[in-house]
Design an enzyme around this catalytic site. Structure first.
Site, PDB file in Angstrom:
ATOM      1  N   GLU A 111       0.833  -1.209   0.000  1.00  0.00           N
ATOM      2  CA  GLU A 111       0.000   0.000   0.000  1.00  0.00           C
ATOM      3  C   GLU A 111       0.862   1.250   0.000  1.00  0.00           C
ATOM      4  O   GLU A 111       2.016   1.216   0.417  1.00  0.00           O
ATOM      5  CB  GLU A 111      -0.857   0.045   1.276  1.00  0.00           C
ATOM      6  N   LYS A 113       2.324   4.467   1.481  1.00  0.00           N
ATOM      7  CA  LYS A 113       2.523   4.976   2.849  1.00  0.00           C
ATOM      8  C   LYS A 113       2.281   6.475   2.799  1.00  0.00           C
ATOM      9  O   LYS A 113       3.141   7.254   2.371  1.00  0.00           O
ATOM     10  CB  LYS A 113       3.925   4.659   3.351  1.00  0.00           C
ATOM     11  N   ASP A 115       1.836  10.234   3.664  1.00  0.00           N
ATOM     12  CA  ASP A 115       2.567  11.097   4.584  1.00  0.00           C
ATOM     13  C   ASP A 115       1.614  12.112   5.215  1.00  0.00           C
ATOM     14  O   ASP A 115       1.454  13.226   4.736  1.00  0.00           O
ATOM     15  CB  ASP A 115       3.679  11.809   3.807  1.00  0.00           C
ATOM     16  N   TYR A 220      -6.889   2.497   6.186  1.00  0.00           N
ATOM     17  CA  TYR A 220      -6.127   1.314   5.788  1.00  0.00           C
ATOM     18  C   TYR A 220      -6.126   0.181   6.810  1.00  0.00           C
ATOM     19  O   TYR A 220      -5.387  -0.781   6.663  1.00  0.00           O
ATOM     20  CB  TYR A 220      -4.689   1.691   5.440  1.00  0.00           C
ATOM     21  N   LYS A 308      10.804   2.731   3.408  1.00  0.00           N
ATOM     22  CA  LYS A 308      10.912   4.190   3.289  1.00  0.00           C
ATOM     23  C   LYS A 308      11.772   4.532   2.081  1.00  0.00           C
ATOM     24  O   LYS A 308      12.863   3.986   1.925  1.00  0.00           O
ATOM     25  CB  LYS A 308      11.576   4.771   4.536  1.00  0.00           C
ATOM     26  N   CYS A 402      37.166  33.877  18.309  1.00  0.00           N
ATOM     27  CA  CYS A 402      35.717  33.806  18.484  1.00  0.00           C
ATOM     28  C   CYS A 402      35.055  34.911  17.666  1.00  0.00           C
ATOM     29  O   CYS A 402      35.450  36.080  17.781  1.00  0.00           O
ATOM     30  CB  CYS A 402      35.362  33.944  19.962  1.00  0.00           C
ATOM     31  N   CYS A 405      33.466  37.456  20.597  1.00  0.00           N
ATOM     32  CA  CYS A 405      34.254  38.230  21.556  1.00  0.00           C
ATOM     33  C   CYS A 405      35.714  38.418  21.107  1.00  0.00           C
ATOM     34  O   CYS A 405      36.456  39.184  21.711  1.00  0.00           O
ATOM     35  CB  CYS A 405      34.197  37.589  22.941  1.00  0.00           C
ATOM     36  N   CYS A 418      35.412  28.557  22.229  1.00  0.00           N
ATOM     37  CA  CYS A 418      35.748  29.851  22.814  1.00  0.00           C
ATOM     38  C   CYS A 418      35.701  29.631  24.320  1.00  0.00           C
ATOM     39  O   CYS A 418      34.672  29.239  24.866  1.00  0.00           O
ATOM     40  CB  CYS A 418      34.721  30.904  22.418  1.00  0.00           C
ATOM     41  N   CYS A 423      32.143  35.569  27.278  1.00  0.00           N
ATOM     42  CA  CYS A 423      31.733  35.772  25.882  1.00  0.00           C
ATOM     43  C   CYS A 423      30.206  35.930  25.791  1.00  0.00           C
ATOM     44  O   CYS A 423      29.459  35.099  26.304  1.00  0.00           O
ATOM     45  CB  CYS A 423      32.175  34.578  25.030  1.00  0.00           C
TER      46      CYS A 423
HETATM   47  S1  IVH Z   1      -0.574   0.447   8.862  1.00  0.00           S
HETATM   48  C1  IVH Z   1      -0.734  -1.653  12.788  1.00  0.00           C
HETATM   49  N1  IVH Z   1      -0.788   1.478   6.434  1.00  0.00           N
HETATM   50  O1  IVH Z   1       2.784   5.236   8.720  1.00  0.00           O
HETATM   51  C2  IVH Z   1      -1.025  -0.833  11.606  1.00  0.00           C
HETATM   52  N2  IVH Z   1       0.213   2.821   8.122  1.00  0.00           N
HETATM   53  O2  IVH Z   1       5.414   4.682   9.921  1.00  0.00           O
HETATM   54  C3  IVH Z   1      -0.144   0.355  11.514  1.00  0.00           C
HETATM   55  N3  IVH Z   1       0.842   5.074   7.392  1.00  0.00           N
HETATM   56  O3  IVH Z   1       1.670   4.775  12.011  1.00  0.00           O
HETATM   57  C4  IVH Z   1      -0.345   1.240  10.395  1.00  0.00           C
HETATM   58  N4  IVH Z   1       0.155   4.876   5.316  1.00  0.00           N
HETATM   59  O4  IVH Z   1       0.518   6.624  10.506  1.00  0.00           O
HETATM   60  C5  IVH Z   1      -0.363   1.666   7.699  1.00  0.00           C
HETATM   61  N5  IVH Z   1      -1.096   2.261   4.285  1.00  0.00           N
HETATM   62  C6  IVH Z   1      -0.676   2.465   5.526  1.00  0.00           C
HETATM   63  C7  IVH Z   1      -0.096   3.696   5.936  1.00  0.00           C
HETATM   64  C8  IVH Z   1       0.339   3.825   7.259  1.00  0.00           C
HETATM   65  C9  IVH Z   1       0.703   5.683   6.203  1.00  0.00           C
HETATM   66  C10 IVH Z   1       1.458   5.693   8.562  1.00  0.00           C
HETATM   67  C11 IVH Z   1       0.767   5.391   9.873  1.00  0.00           C
HETATM   68  C12 IVH Z   1       1.774   4.593  10.644  1.00  0.00           C
HETATM   69  C13 IVH Z   1       3.054   5.115  10.094  1.00  0.00           C
HETATM   70  C14 IVH Z   1       4.211   4.155  10.348  1.00  0.00           C
END
Ligand code: IVH
Length: 666
Positions: A111, A113, A115, A220, A308, A402, A405, A418, A423
């Protein structure tokens, strides 16, 4: 039709239209018709106040103003995810999962992630009960009135059963751009990135501001999937989608880790084209019946991992190198950069640490440099690009004196200092540190004000802060001050006298004594006087305090000037005692809770664990009942653990217990 019925009918209609528009992207009414119905509802709610409801569609444009957010304890801990940074980490994760499940291949859900900020939506009897932030994972904040301004979020659902979904609230890229354009026009500071913008919006006390911010959300995780009979995460997601929750369509079931790797590659390329920011890819075992076997660590499940993306790197010009003096006298060279956007925020300064760092990178002033944000927060200079030189670059030269001073600098290891105790720069930095939030927390006494008051000679050392009130009349006439802000400042200074000892110890700025050590010392000695009497050996005997900190602490409290400083502060009425967690601090998740210990803990004995819990405000009981809040279990835990599970009492393994116990120790 009775007004009550009409109100109900209008609400149902408007919610349906919201759903069609925001989830299905297909409206069955015109905007004008929607507005007409909304106006009718607003009029009825005005005329019949008894029919008003927090969850009415009329509330989705904001209106409610809160004075603070209520704290809510999550029904189940709200976990985070472990990180993977490369293919090896992912293969490692896959290997462990396969080993634990004794299989050759695992189906994963991959999925986006998102932000943003994690959010939990809790429903009872088909209506939204509350929307809560993660907080520390155990207790979050009720931000319902702001969250319902996100119109795709259902206020009502077609099931009466207890129901919780978790997901991410975020600010679409386009919303951030238009918001910042608006802010630029009205001379307001720009928001650094989408995540901060989303978090800031959700924490607005005035829900109108949140409504204006145009947030969105993806869901999610279906907390009650098991009770609803789902055995696959993918099916649970489909179900919540059917109930009206917005789920992300880019998700994909992957047969084995190789498909996951291909998915990651694909989305690394697609990332710039998405209309929201992602900082990685989340990978979850699809078969939820395996979750218990795979288990959990203190803060994360072992059935999921977050890949990440590597930090974004950009090139810019190193315009100059300037030097700053810290409160310990340490000189830091800083890069002055041509302003550039990295990972969503504008960067124009970055630390260059020390002379050796610059020499090792063979950097020249005027060079093109590569920068990135470490841990997505602090900008760092990765390297310079000598091939881009034009011949106009200047060599870097370390300064000998420095910059504030003029005193000759002393070199210790790779660092320059320093050593002039008088100072100005050190004084100013020391005062800024003393007043800062994690130290004495004097609101209104930030960097700029300290500098101003110092330059005007209203303050020159720590005790003089507490005499600032004698200059009230003079300060009022300074630029940027008003009666009220001076009075607020004086009040904040007075208030800080009551701080618990650890804040003072940290504020003194003893070398090697960070916030954590300050707390350890305060808890241990309770009174500053006792700490001052401690000898080197005794300090060294404290867990977590090594020889360097021990000698620094000892020296600090045996220096005449420092002893005088502390006496002066005492005379001025500063509290010199640890006011402790016990019974006065409800910031610990264990405060006021009844806890039962069972089994053997590996890091401490039963007595120590009891002491620790009691110091956090918990009551430690011998047997488990419905009134028990937590059962903490070690190895060879027996019937108490079974009983806890039977009664549905929250259980914590040793790791989770320590994580929660230290939650406030940073
Ligand atoms: S699952 C136990 N799914 O990323 C389930 N998290 O770095 C935990 N996040 O705390 C979360 N997209 O705030 C999950 N598709 C996704 C996500 C997601 C963003 C965030 C979430 C989590 C953090 C972890």
């Amino acid at each position: 039709m009775e007004p009550k019925e009409r109100v109900k009918e209008l609400r149902e209609l408007l919610e349906r239209y919201n759903y069609e528009y925001y989830i299905l992207n297909a409206s069955s009414v015109s905007d004008a018709e929607f507005d007409r119905l909304m106006n009718e509802l607003i009029m009825l709610e005005n005329e019949y106040p008894e029919l008003r409801s927090n969850l009415s569609p009329t509330q989705r444009v904001g209106g409610a103003v809160a004075s603070e957010f209520k704290k809510v304890t999550h029904k189940r801990l709200m976990l985070s995810l472990a990180n993977a940074f490369d293919e090896d980490d992912l293969k490692d994760f896959d290997r462990k999962v396969k080993e634990a499940l004794n299989v050759d291949k695992v189906t994963y859900m991959a999925e986006m992630k998102i932000d943003g900020l994690a959010m939990s939506l809790d429903y009872a009897n088909g209506a939204l009960n509350y929307a809560v932030t993660r907080g520390d994972g155990n207790v979050g904040e009720d931000v319902t009135q702001n969250v319902i301004t996100i119109k795709s979020i259902p206020t009502h659902i077609k099931t009466d059963r207890p129901f919780e979904v978790r997901g991410e609230v975020y600010m679409p890229k386009a919303s951030l751009i238009s918001l910042n354009e608006e802010r630029e026009k009205t001379n307001q500071p720009l928001l650094a990135n989408a995540r901060n913008a989303a978090a800031g919006s959700i924490r607005q006390l005035d829900s109108k501001v949140a409504a204006f911010r145009k947030l969105e959300a993806y869901w999610y995780y279906f907390v009650n999937a098991n009770e609803f009979g789902f055995t696959k995460h993918s099916e649970a997601l489909k179900y919540i989608e059917e109930l009206g929750f917005r789920t992300n369509k880019e998700r994909r079931l992957c047969d084995g880790i190789d498909e996951v790797l291909a998915y990651i590659e694909e989305y690394t390329l697609k990332r710039p084209n998405l209309d929201y920011d992602i900082d990685g890819i989340v990978i979850k075992v699809d078969d939820m019946t395996k979750y218990d076997t795979l288990g959990y660590t203190a803060k994360t499940p072992k059935w999921a991992i977050a890949y990440k993306f590597p930090p974004e790197e950009v090139q810019t010009k190193l315009e100059d190198i300037i030097f700053t003096v810290g409160r310990t006298g340490k000189i830091t060279p800083n890069a002055v950069l041509s302003p550039v956007r990295v990972a969503g925020s504008m960067i124009q300064r970055a630390t260059l640490h020390n002379e050796d760092f610059i020499i090792s990178k063979e950097m020249k002033i005027g060079d093109t440099v590569v920068i990135r944000k470490a841990g997505d927060v602090i900008p760092e200079v990765v390297k310079c690009l000598p091939e881009k030189r034009t011949g106009n670059e200047r060599p870097f030269e370390m300064i000998d004196n420095c910059p504030v001073c003029g005193e000759p600098l002393v070199k210790i290891d790779a660092m320059h200092f320093c050593k002039n105790p008088r100072c100005d720069a050190k004084h100013i930095e020391g005062l800024i540190h003393f007043a800062s939030r994690d130290a004495m927390d004097i609101e209104g006494l930030g960097d700029k004000i300290v500098e101003l008051l110092f330059n005007e000679k209203f303050i020159h050392d720590i005790p003089s802060i507490y005499n600032l009130y004698t200059f009230r009349q003079d300060i009022i006439f300074m630029d940027g001050f008003k009666d009220k802000s001076v009075d607020n400042l004086i009040e904040a200074i007075e208030r800080s006298k009551q701080n618990s000892l650890e804040k003072l110890i940290f504020g003194l700025g003893i070398k090697e004594v960070g916030e954590k050590t300050a707390k350890i010392l305060a808890r241990r000695y309770i009174e500053l006087e006792k700490l001052m009497e401690a000898d080197y050996e005794e300090l060294l005997g404290i867990p977590d305090i090594g020889p360097i900190s021990a000698s620094s602490i000892y020296e600090y409290f045996h220096n005449e000037e420092n002893i005088k400083l502390i006496n002066d502060l005492k005379q001025l009425g500063l509290n010199m005692k640890y006011l402790g967690k016990v019974a006065s601090d409800d910031s610990s998740p264990f405060y006021g809770k009844t806890v039962v210990l069972t089994g053997t803990l590996s890091s401490m004995g039963r007595k120590e664990a009891t002491e620790l819990l009691e110091s956090l405000g918990a009551k430690v009981a011998g047997s488990v009942s419905k009134k028990t809040d937590y059962v903490i279990f070690g190895v060879e835990a027996g019937s108490k653990l079974d009983k806890a599970n039977e009664l549905g009492v929250k259980t914590l393994d040793e790791e989770s217990f320590l994580a929660l116990a230290n939650a406030n120790d940073k």
